[in-house]
Scaffold this motif. Structure first.
Motif, PDB file in Angstrom:
ATOM      1  N   GLY A  25       0.773  -1.234   0.000  1.00  0.00           N
ATOM      2  CA  GLY A  25       0.000   0.000   0.000  1.00  0.00           C
ATOM      3  C   GLY A  25       0.803   1.282   0.000  1.00  0.00           C
ATOM      4  O   GLY A  25       0.326   2.314  -0.461  1.00  0.00           O
ATOM      5  N   GLY A  26       2.025   1.253   0.496  1.00  0.00           N
ATOM      6  CA  GLY A  26       2.817   2.475   0.560  1.00  0.00           C
ATOM      7  C   GLY A  26       3.634   2.766  -0.674  1.00  0.00           C
ATOM      8  O   GLY A  26       4.252   3.831  -0.772  1.00  0.00           O
ATOM      9  N   LEU A  27       3.642   1.834  -1.630  1.00  0.00           N
ATOM     10  CA  LEU A  27       4.498   2.036  -2.796  1.00  0.00           C
ATOM     11  C   LEU A  27       4.068   3.220  -3.644  1.00  0.00           C
ATOM     12  O   LEU A  27       4.896   4.036  -4.051  1.00  0.00           O
ATOM     13  CB  LEU A  27       4.562   0.755  -3.632  1.00  0.00           C
ATOM     14  CG  LEU A  27       5.215  -0.437  -2.919  1.00  0.00           C
ATOM     15  CD1 LEU A  27       5.172  -1.676  -3.803  1.00  0.00           C
ATOM     16  CD2 LEU A  27       6.636  -0.120  -2.507  1.00  0.00           C
ATOM     17  N   VAL A  28       2.791   3.335  -3.941  1.00  0.00           N
ATOM     18  CA  VAL A  28       2.323   4.431  -4.794  1.00  0.00           C
ATOM     19  C   VAL A  28       2.560   5.786  -4.124  1.00  0.00           C
ATOM     20  O   VAL A  28       3.161   6.677  -4.730  1.00  0.00           O
ATOM     21  CB  VAL A  28       0.850   4.232  -5.209  1.00  0.00           C
ATOM     22  CG1 VAL A  28       0.323   5.455  -5.950  1.00  0.00           C
ATOM     23  CG2 VAL A  28       0.706   2.984  -6.074  1.00  0.00           C
ATOM     24  N   PRO A  29       2.110   5.986  -2.872  1.00  0.00           N
ATOM     25  CA  PRO A  29       2.402   7.288  -2.270  1.00  0.00           C
ATOM     26  C   PRO A  29       3.900   7.557  -2.142  1.00  0.00           C
ATOM     27  O   PRO A  29       4.338   8.699  -2.285  1.00  0.00           O
ATOM     28  CB  PRO A  29       1.730   7.236  -0.897  1.00  0.00           C
ATOM     29  CG  PRO A  29       1.126   5.902  -0.747  1.00  0.00           C
ATOM     30  CD  PRO A  29       1.277   5.153  -2.017  1.00  0.00           C
ATOM     31  N   ALA A  30       4.702   6.532  -1.912  1.00  0.00           N
ATOM     32  CA  ALA A  30       6.153   6.725  -1.788  1.00  0.00           C
ATOM     33  C   ALA A  30       6.767   7.209  -3.099  1.00  0.00           C
ATOM     34  O   ALA A  30       7.655   8.076  -3.086  1.00  0.00           O
ATOM     35  CB  ALA A  30       6.823   5.428  -1.332  1.00  0.00           C
ATOM     36  N   VAL A  31       6.302   6.681  -4.209  1.00  0.00           N
ATOM     37  CA  VAL A  31       6.816   7.132  -5.515  1.00  0.00           C
ATOM     38  C   VAL A  31       6.526   8.622  -5.687  1.00  0.00           C
ATOM     39  O   VAL A  31       7.410   9.407  -6.056  1.00  0.00           O
ATOM     40  CB  VAL A  31       6.191   6.316  -6.676  1.00  0.00           C
ATOM     41  CG1 VAL A  31       6.472   6.972  -8.016  1.00  0.00           C
ATOM     42  CG2 VAL A  31       6.716   4.891  -6.667  1.00  0.00           C
ATOM     43  N   TYR A  32       5.318   9.025  -5.400  1.00  0.00           N
ATOM     44  CA  TYR A  32       4.945  10.434  -5.537  1.00  0.00           C
ATOM     45  C   TYR A  32       5.760  11.314  -4.597  1.00  0.00           C
ATOM     46  O   TYR A  32       6.244  12.377  -4.988  1.00  0.00           O
ATOM     47  CB  TYR A  32       3.456  10.621  -5.258  1.00  0.00           C
ATOM     48  CG  TYR A  32       2.570  10.290  -6.428  1.00  0.00           C
ATOM     49  CD1 TYR A  32       2.032  11.296  -7.215  1.00  0.00           C
ATOM     50  CD2 TYR A  32       2.251   8.972  -6.733  1.00  0.00           C
ATOM     51  CE1 TYR A  32       1.200  11.001  -8.284  1.00  0.00           C
ATOM     52  CE2 TYR A  32       1.428   8.670  -7.803  1.00  0.00           C
ATOM     53  CZ  TYR A  32       0.903   9.683  -8.582  1.00  0.00           C
ATOM     54  OH  TYR A  32       0.092   9.394  -9.630  1.00  0.00           O
ATOM     55  N   ILE A  33       5.910  10.883  -3.352  1.00  0.00           N
ATOM     56  CA  ILE A  33       6.661  11.679  -2.383  1.00  0.00           C
ATOM     57  C   ILE A  33       8.129  11.755  -2.775  1.00  0.00           C
ATOM     58  O   ILE A  33       8.761  12.813  -2.648  1.00  0.00           O
ATOM     59  CB  ILE A  33       6.461  11.128  -0.954  1.00  0.00           C
ATOM     60  CG1 ILE A  33       5.020  11.419  -0.501  1.00  0.00           C
ATOM     61  CG2 ILE A  33       7.477  11.722   0.024  1.00  0.00           C
ATOM     62  CD1 ILE A  33       4.603  10.725   0.778  1.00  0.00           C
ATOM     63  N   SER A  34       8.690  10.661  -3.284  1.00  0.00           N
ATOM     64  CA  SER A  34      10.097  10.699  -3.705  1.00  0.00           C
ATOM     65  C   SER A  34      10.292  11.691  -4.846  1.00  0.00           C
ATOM     66  O   SER A  34      11.290  12.426  -4.869  1.00  0.00           O
ATOM     67  CB  SER A  34      10.595   9.303  -4.094  1.00  0.00           C
ATOM     68  OG  SER A  34      10.102   8.896  -5.352  1.00  0.00           O
ATOM     69  N   HIS A  35       9.335  11.751  -5.765  1.00  0.00           N
ATOM     70  CA  HIS A  35       9.423  12.743  -6.838  1.00  0.00           C
ATOM     71  C   HIS A  35       9.242  14.158  -6.296  1.00  0.00           C
ATOM     72  O   HIS A  35       9.974  15.073  -6.682  1.00  0.00           O
ATOM     73  CB  HIS A  35       8.378  12.461  -7.926  1.00  0.00           C
ATOM     74  CG  HIS A  35       8.749  11.339  -8.832  1.00  0.00           C
ATOM     75  ND1 HIS A  35       9.772  11.419  -9.755  1.00  0.00           N
ATOM     76  CD2 HIS A  35       8.232  10.095  -8.952  1.00  0.00           C
ATOM     77  CE1 HIS A  35       9.876  10.280 -10.416  1.00  0.00           C
ATOM     78  NE2 HIS A  35       8.950   9.446  -9.943  1.00  0.00           N
TER      79      HIS A  35
END
Length: 177
Positions: free
Chosen positions: A45-55
């Protein structure tokens, strides 16, 4: 809720709202002076928000697939991450929800048991259950699971069959009763 009642599936189908939450979390992280060097997405579940936050933060991202429950797999990666934090790297773990707290608690214990430096580890989620046994450093929304029994279905989960979502929700009945 009775034992036979189906949980209420609450679909969070909000792309613009999701982006606003990512930006809000990113501002919180940037605003407190603690600058992570890596964003770590907690799978699944945290992969999608993590990608956005990393960008949003301009940081590299790593992932830990805790949800796969493949024996030893996530643990080996977490041990490597613990070594990174012990060497001074600040790591921001991102998940979708801090519900019971079991995922965050497991990750923290494994990291600290493997020599990780607690001061170099922080956790961010979109939804934080105030009654969780684990705390997080950053969140955009709060619920009290003692009162709010909805099963949150995030946009990246909404493609799942309804039966699958209901099975996942009922797999941990303590959160819903």
């Amino acid at each position: 809720m009775t034992q036979s009642a189906a949980p209420e599936l609450y679909y969070l189908e909000y792309y613009e709202e999701f982006l606003a939450k990512v930006r809000q979390l990113s501002r919180m992280i940037q605003g407190d002076g603690w600058n992570p060097e890596f964003v770590i997405g907690v799978g699944r579940g945290g992969l999608v928000p993590a990608v956005y936050i990393s960008h949003q933060l301009g940081l590299p991202m790593l992932s830990i697939d805790h949800s796969s429950r493949v024996p030893g797999f996530a643990d080996e990666l977490l041990e490597k991450v613990a070594t990174m934090s012990a060497a001074g790297n600040r790591l921001l773990f991102v998940d979708d929800i801090n519900d019971s707290g079991s995922t965050i608690e497991y990750i923290r214990q494994l990291l600290e048991g493997s020599g990780g430096a607690r001061g170099n580890l922080r956790f961010a989620v979109l939804i934080n259950n105030t009654a969780s046994r684990s705390s997080v450093d950053y969140h955009t929304d709060s619920i009290d699971r003692a009162e709010d029994k909805r099963w949150f279905v995030f946009p990246w989960e909404s493609v799942s069959a309804r039966d699958v979502l209901l099975d996942e929700a009922q797999a941990v009945p303590d959160r819903l009763t």
